[in-house]
Write an enzyme that holds these catalytic residues in place. Sequence first.
Site, PDB file in Angstrom:
ATOM      1  N   LYS A   1     -28.463 -17.989 -20.821  1.00  0.00           N
ATOM      2  CA  LYS A   1     -28.358 -17.177 -22.031  1.00  0.00           C
ATOM      3  C   LYS A   1     -27.925 -18.045 -23.205  1.00  0.00           C
ATOM      4  CE  LYS A   1     -26.855 -13.200 -19.358  1.00  0.00           C
ATOM      5  NZ  LYS A   1     -25.761 -12.270 -19.048  1.00  0.00           N
TER       6      LYS A   1
ATOM      7  N   LYS B   1     -35.169 -18.691 -11.212  1.00  0.00           N
ATOM      8  CA  LYS B   1     -34.964 -18.123  -9.874  1.00  0.00           C
ATOM      9  C   LYS B   1     -34.979 -19.161  -8.759  1.00  0.00           C
ATOM     10  CE  LYS B   1     -37.068 -14.124  -9.375  1.00  0.00           C
ATOM     11  NZ  LYS B   1     -36.843 -12.724  -9.022  1.00  0.00           N
TER      12      LYS B   1
ATOM     13  N   CYS C   1     -22.596  -5.704  34.998  1.00  0.00           N
ATOM     14  CA  CYS C   1     -23.767  -6.316  34.355  1.00  0.00           C
ATOM     15  C   CYS C   1     -23.378  -7.664  33.737  1.00  0.00           C
ATOM     16  CB  CYS C   1     -24.320  -5.382  33.281  1.00  0.00           C
ATOM     17  SG  CYS C   1     -25.722  -6.083  32.395  1.00  0.00           S
TER      18      CYS C   1
ATOM     19  N   CYS D   1     -27.597   0.197  29.184  1.00  0.00           N
ATOM     20  CA  CYS D   1     -27.315  -0.112  30.582  1.00  0.00           C
ATOM     21  C   CYS D   1     -25.885   0.344  30.839  1.00  0.00           C
ATOM     22  CB  CYS D   1     -27.444  -1.620  30.823  1.00  0.00           C
ATOM     23  SG  CYS D   1     -26.639  -2.159  32.350  1.00  0.00           S
TER      24      CYS D   1
ATOM     25  N   ASP E   1       0.831  -1.207   0.000  1.00  0.00           N
ATOM     26  CA  ASP E   1       0.000   0.000   0.000  1.00  0.00           C
ATOM     27  C   ASP E   1       0.864   1.255   0.000  1.00  0.00           C
ATOM     28  OD1 ASP E   1      -1.984  -1.792   0.141  1.00  0.00           O
ATOM     29  OD2 ASP E   1      -2.723  -1.210   2.132  1.00  0.00           O
TER      30      ASP E   1
ATOM     31  N   ARG F   1     -30.877   1.652 -15.123  1.00  0.00           N
ATOM     32  CA  ARG F   1     -31.704   1.043 -16.161  1.00  0.00           C
ATOM     33  C   ARG F   1     -32.910   1.919 -16.501  1.00  0.00           C
ATOM     34  NH1 ARG F   1     -35.952  -2.497 -15.878  1.00  0.00           N
ATOM     35  NH2 ARG F   1     -36.397  -3.350 -17.918  1.00  0.00           N
TER      36      ARG F   1
ATOM     37  N   LYS G   1     -27.550 -15.025 -11.105  1.00  0.00           N
ATOM     38  CA  LYS G   1     -28.360 -13.815 -11.241  1.00  0.00           C
ATOM     39  C   LYS G   1     -28.067 -12.940 -10.027  1.00  0.00           C
ATOM     40  CE  LYS G   1     -33.051 -12.207 -12.192  1.00  0.00           C
ATOM     41  NZ  LYS G   1     -32.990 -11.105 -11.242  1.00  0.00           N
TER      42      LYS G   1
ATOM     43  N   CYS H   1     -32.488  -2.518  33.477  1.00  0.00           N
ATOM     44  CA  CYS H   1     -31.751  -3.513  32.687  1.00  0.00           C
ATOM     45  C   CYS H   1     -32.281  -4.911  32.998  1.00  0.00           C
ATOM     46  CB  CYS H   1     -30.260  -3.447  33.003  1.00  0.00           C
ATOM     47  SG  CYS H   1     -29.335  -4.796  32.231  1.00  0.00           S
TER      48      CYS H   1
ATOM     49  N   GLU I   1     -25.228 -18.238 -15.724  1.00  0.00           N
ATOM     50  CA  GLU I   1     -24.514 -17.301 -14.845  1.00  0.00           C
ATOM     51  C   GLU I   1     -25.335 -17.084 -13.581  1.00  0.00           C
ATOM     52  OE1 GLU I   1     -24.191 -13.618 -16.991  1.00  0.00           O
ATOM     53  OE2 GLU I   1     -23.293 -14.574 -18.742  1.00  0.00           O
TER      54      GLU I   1
ATOM     55  N   ASP J   1     -27.967  -9.993  -7.412  1.00  0.00           N
ATOM     56  CA  ASP J   1     -29.049  -9.190  -6.863  1.00  0.00           C
ATOM     57  C   ASP J   1     -28.525  -7.804  -6.484  1.00  0.00           C
ATOM     58  OD1 ASP J   1     -31.594  -8.708  -6.191  1.00  0.00           O
ATOM     59  OD2 ASP J   1     -31.649  -9.996  -4.418  1.00  0.00           O
TER      60      ASP J   1
ATOM     61  N   SER K   1     -35.621  -6.383 -19.562  1.00  0.00           N
ATOM     62  CA  SER K   1     -35.579  -7.204 -18.352  1.00  0.00           C
ATOM     63  C   SER K   1     -35.691  -8.665 -18.775  1.00  0.00           C
ATOM     64  CB  SER K   1     -36.674  -6.794 -17.389  1.00  0.00           C
ATOM     65  OG  SER K   1     -37.911  -7.030 -17.977  1.00  0.00           O
ATOM     66  N   LEU K   2     -35.669  -9.547 -17.815  1.00  0.00           N
ATOM     67  CA  LEU K   2     -35.616 -10.965 -18.153  1.00  0.00           C
ATOM     68  C   LEU K   2     -36.931 -11.647 -17.840  1.00  0.00           C
ATOM     69  CD1 LEU K   2     -32.149 -11.892 -16.618  1.00  0.00           C
ATOM     70  CD2 LEU K   2     -32.755 -12.005 -19.031  1.00  0.00           C
TER      71      LEU K   2
ATOM     72  N   TYR L   1       2.180   2.070  -3.371  1.00  0.00           N
ATOM     73  CA  TYR L   1       1.084   2.596  -4.189  1.00  0.00           C
ATOM     74  C   TYR L   1       0.810   4.062  -3.816  1.00  0.00           C
ATOM     75  CZ  TYR L   1      -3.580   3.161  -6.174  1.00  0.00           C
ATOM     76  OH  TYR L   1      -4.659   3.622  -6.879  1.00  0.00           O
ATOM     77  N   ASP L   2       0.760   4.306  -2.509  1.00  0.00           N
ATOM     78  CA  ASP L   2       0.480   5.674  -2.041  1.00  0.00           C
ATOM     79  C   ASP L   2       1.513   6.663  -2.573  1.00  0.00           C
ATOM     80  OD1 ASP L   2      -1.629   4.649  -0.718  1.00  0.00           O
ATOM     81  OD2 ASP L   2      -0.699   4.655   1.270  1.00  0.00           O
TER      82      ASP L   2
ATOM     83  N   GLU M   1     -23.934  -5.337 -13.149  1.00  0.00           N
ATOM     84  CA  GLU M   1     -24.707  -5.210 -11.920  1.00  0.00           C
ATOM     85  C   GLU M   1     -23.818  -4.603 -10.840  1.00  0.00           C
ATOM     86  OE1 GLU M   1     -27.691  -6.411 -12.533  1.00  0.00           O
ATOM     87  OE2 GLU M   1     -28.683  -6.623 -10.580  1.00  0.00           O
TER      88      GLU M   1
ATOM     89  N   TYR N   1     -21.559  -8.187 -17.318  1.00  0.00           N
ATOM     90  CA  TYR N   1     -21.937  -9.480 -17.894  1.00  0.00           C
ATOM     91  C   TYR N   1     -22.519  -9.441 -19.291  1.00  0.00           C
ATOM     92  CZ  TYR N   1     -26.203  -7.834 -15.516  1.00  0.00           C
ATOM     93  OH  TYR N   1     -27.236  -7.072 -15.063  1.00  0.00           O
TER      94      TYR N   1
ATOM     95  N   CYS O   1     -29.200  -6.853  34.925  1.00  0.00           N
ATOM     96  CA  CYS O   1     -28.666  -6.493  36.236  1.00  0.00           C
ATOM     97  C   CYS O   1     -29.577  -5.559  37.031  1.00  0.00           C
ATOM     98  CB  CYS O   1     -27.281  -5.856  36.083  1.00  0.00           C
ATOM     99  SG  CYS O   1     -27.342  -4.249  35.273  1.00  0.00           S
TER     100      CYS O   1
HETATM  101  S1  IVH Z   1     -28.465 -10.304 -18.542  1.00  0.00           S
HETATM  102  C1  IVH Z   1     -31.576  -8.883 -21.514  1.00  0.00           C
HETATM  103  N1  IVH Z   1     -27.136 -11.406 -16.625  1.00  0.00           N
HETATM  104  O1  IVH Z   1     -31.484  -9.336 -13.555  1.00  0.00           O
HETATM  105  C2  IVH Z   1     -30.640  -9.594 -20.635  1.00  0.00           C
HETATM  106  N2  IVH Z   1     -28.878  -9.911 -16.045  1.00  0.00           N
HETATM  107  O2  IVH Z   1     -34.767  -8.995 -14.336  1.00  0.00           O
HETATM  108  C3  IVH Z   1     -29.856  -8.623 -19.871  1.00  0.00           C
HETATM  109  N3  IVH Z   1     -29.157  -9.571 -13.644  1.00  0.00           N
HETATM  110  O3  IVH Z   1     -32.340  -6.209 -14.605  1.00  0.00           O
HETATM  111  C4  IVH Z   1     -29.612  -9.040 -18.535  1.00  0.00           C
HETATM  112  N4  IVH Z   1     -27.514 -10.894 -13.033  1.00  0.00           N
HETATM  113  O4  IVH Z   1     -30.007  -6.403 -13.762  1.00  0.00           O
HETATM  114  C5  IVH Z   1     -28.136 -10.575 -16.936  1.00  0.00           C
HETATM  115  N5  IVH Z   1     -25.834 -12.443 -15.025  1.00  0.00           N
HETATM  116  C6  IVH Z   1     -26.823 -11.602 -15.340  1.00  0.00           C
HETATM  117  C7  IVH Z   1     -27.569 -10.920 -14.373  1.00  0.00           C
HETATM  118  C8  IVH Z   1     -28.606 -10.089 -14.758  1.00  0.00           C
HETATM  119  C9  IVH Z   1     -28.466 -10.071 -12.619  1.00  0.00           C
HETATM  120  C10 IVH Z   1     -30.275  -8.641 -13.473  1.00  0.00           C
HETATM  121  C11 IVH Z   1     -30.368  -7.550 -14.453  1.00  0.00           C
HETATM  122  C12 IVH Z   1     -31.822  -7.450 -14.827  1.00  0.00           C
HETATM  123  C13 IVH Z   1     -32.476  -8.446 -13.943  1.00  0.00           C
HETATM  124  C14 IVH Z   1     -33.518  -9.208 -14.728  1.00  0.00           C
END
Ligand code: IVH
Length: 671
Positions: free
Chosen positions: A292, A316, A432, A426, A34, A137, A116, A410, A114, A118, A83-84, A37-38, A176, A228, A413
């Site tokens: 995919k 899911k 305690c 407390c 570090d 988005r 998904k 408390c 892959e 969150d 969206s998916l 780097y600094d 993401e 991704y 105690c």
């Molecule tokens: S691909 C059209 N890959 O899931 C396909 N999406 O409801 C583009 N998400 O809003 C998305 N992990 O934000 C893709 N490995 C992944 C993902 C991913 C999470 C999210 C994405 C999207 C939501 C789908």
Amino acid sequence: MNRLQAEARIRELHAVIRHHDYLYYVKDRPEIQDSAYDRLFAELKQLEAGFPDLVTPDSPTQRVGGVALDQFPKVAHAAPMLSLDSAQAETALRRFDERVRKGLGVASVDYVVEPKLDGASVELVYEDGVLARASTRGDGAMGEGITENVRTIAAVPLRLRESGLKPPGLLALRGEVIMRVDAFERLNEGLLAAGKNPFANPRNAAAGSLRQLDPQVTAARPLDIYVYDLLSGEGAALSTQWDVLSALEAWGLRVNDLPRQVNSVEEIVEYQRELESRRDDLEYEIDGVVVKLNDLTARKVLGVTSHHPRWAFAFKFAPRKEITRVVEIVPSVGRTGVITPGAILRPVKLGGVTVSRANLHNREEVARKDIREGDLVRVERAGDVIPQVVERVEEPGRKRAKRFRMPDRCPSCGSGLIERGPFTICSNSYRCPAQLAGRLEHFASRDALDIDGLGEETAILLVGEGLVHQLPDLFEIVPNDLMRLEGFAAKSAASLVNAIDTACRVELHRFLYGLGIPEVGVTVAKALAKHFQSFDNLRQATNEELEAIEGVGPKMAQHIGLFFLDKRNSAVLANLVGKVKLLEVAMDSGAALAGIRFVFTGGMDKLSRREAKQLAESLGAKVTSSVSRETGYVVVGTDPGSKYDKAIELGVEILTEQEFVQLMRQRGAEV
Ligand code: IVH
């Protein structure tokens, strides 16, 4: 230095710093200390101060630069951010696969699966390799411009790498933004300690942090990203999703290490089950898998509906959110004296784990959510975070209990309580029993002395039965003392005493963390140990010396100072230091195995897990819990788990216990 020389040196520093940022933030594999780097960073800053017109937007110094906005600008996406289509049922996945094969007129297709993630979906646009724009988005066509905020995320390159594959002039990517579970927990602890509202889950924390009008606020939030998808990239000459992922990686973007190529529904289901079983071991939240179509040309043939592509599907996991009833609200006293109301719940299964209690944090949180005994509530679990009561579920017509009130005394105690902000405390710190049991549990916890078999229950028992009046008493316990206690037999008594004995030899930073000094977490404890090297040096440190350490602010320095000044603490500490042997650890990157990652799986013969971990760490190695491409060695004992398979899959070097010991010896450890 003249302007020309400065320009050349600045360009050089950009490249070097960018490379080390990449190793540190994207690859998790730093190569320099570090401090080195600094120095590079300071040199760049100084040069830029001398020649302000040489400051470019892609300079590593320009991550946190933007001013606070009144509102976010609207930004049109380079390509629609769809969206998916998603479902939890396997039948829906089978129908998706059938539609794909029928649409393409083929018997079988290749998919990439892959996790998904969150978090919050973002678009990144690179022009000539430089980050030009980032947006949320939004409605899929237009999002909010959050460029300045995204620039503060260290894992987002401001300029792409050009090693091998040159990125096209205009590149729009999708990824993401996430917050890791441990970072999320720490953020929430901080928010709660400051009397602010915590985030309900890591996704909200990531999205909320991205949508801050002041980039300084975002910069202070521990955000990360996985990229991704290619939204558009004319001339990138990529023909499959698998190629896309490799290209993204080559350009220096952070790409997840779990994707896999498959070609049947069975394999997709197997992958989804596998990830679901590993869900709690991952450092970040996922809520399913994304399937995919691998072939990008075939994707065009299938096309999109108005909402989602026909070539991708989100399979899911079952939700971890459930509804249950609050049986009782019970206040409990923690190690710092803060009284926390807890909800005793009618047991409910949340993603494979039965949950029967949840933390309600403090009196204001209970009031804000208006939770009362008998209420129906929604509970949620994020990662391995303690379950949260998210909200109350309305039951029209049902007569509710009285509002919850904190006790006047408390519960442990009987002392009077004081109110500080939203907290009830407390103040009887030294007498305690509940606070002492809490301190003991913390002292024995994994990141502190790591005493196997000394958890919450045992700590309460040891204090309640009068075996421990203050921490040093722990080391006086003999097997006979324990055998009188409920739940102990000869074997368990001997093994706890044994564990306490082993734990006597402890690295300084673990000991410091275990003391429970207010505000001192694992990271700060490590920084303190590294800087002061000995307990005595630290004890005598002045506020200025403390504040000079990275991560220690004035408030923390004050807490540390007060902790050592307190007379009752010093007596206990003097006694405690006499009972343990404080070990020094090599934590600099000059150490023999600096930065190399080890993962242990299965049982070992000669060493305990803790000893093995300490050995590796004493040579500067890092011990982590999951296997990835970044893992250096996986040490495999008897009955290894899925980590073994993963190591084979990724081609990570595998060691037996004996080989591990040999390696440690070779590198200079005494075993
Ligand atoms: S691909 C059209 N890959 O899931 C396909 N999406 O409801 C583009 N998400 O809003 C998305 N992990 O934000 C893709 N490995 C992944 C993902 C991913 C999470 C999210 C994405 C999207 C939501 C789908």
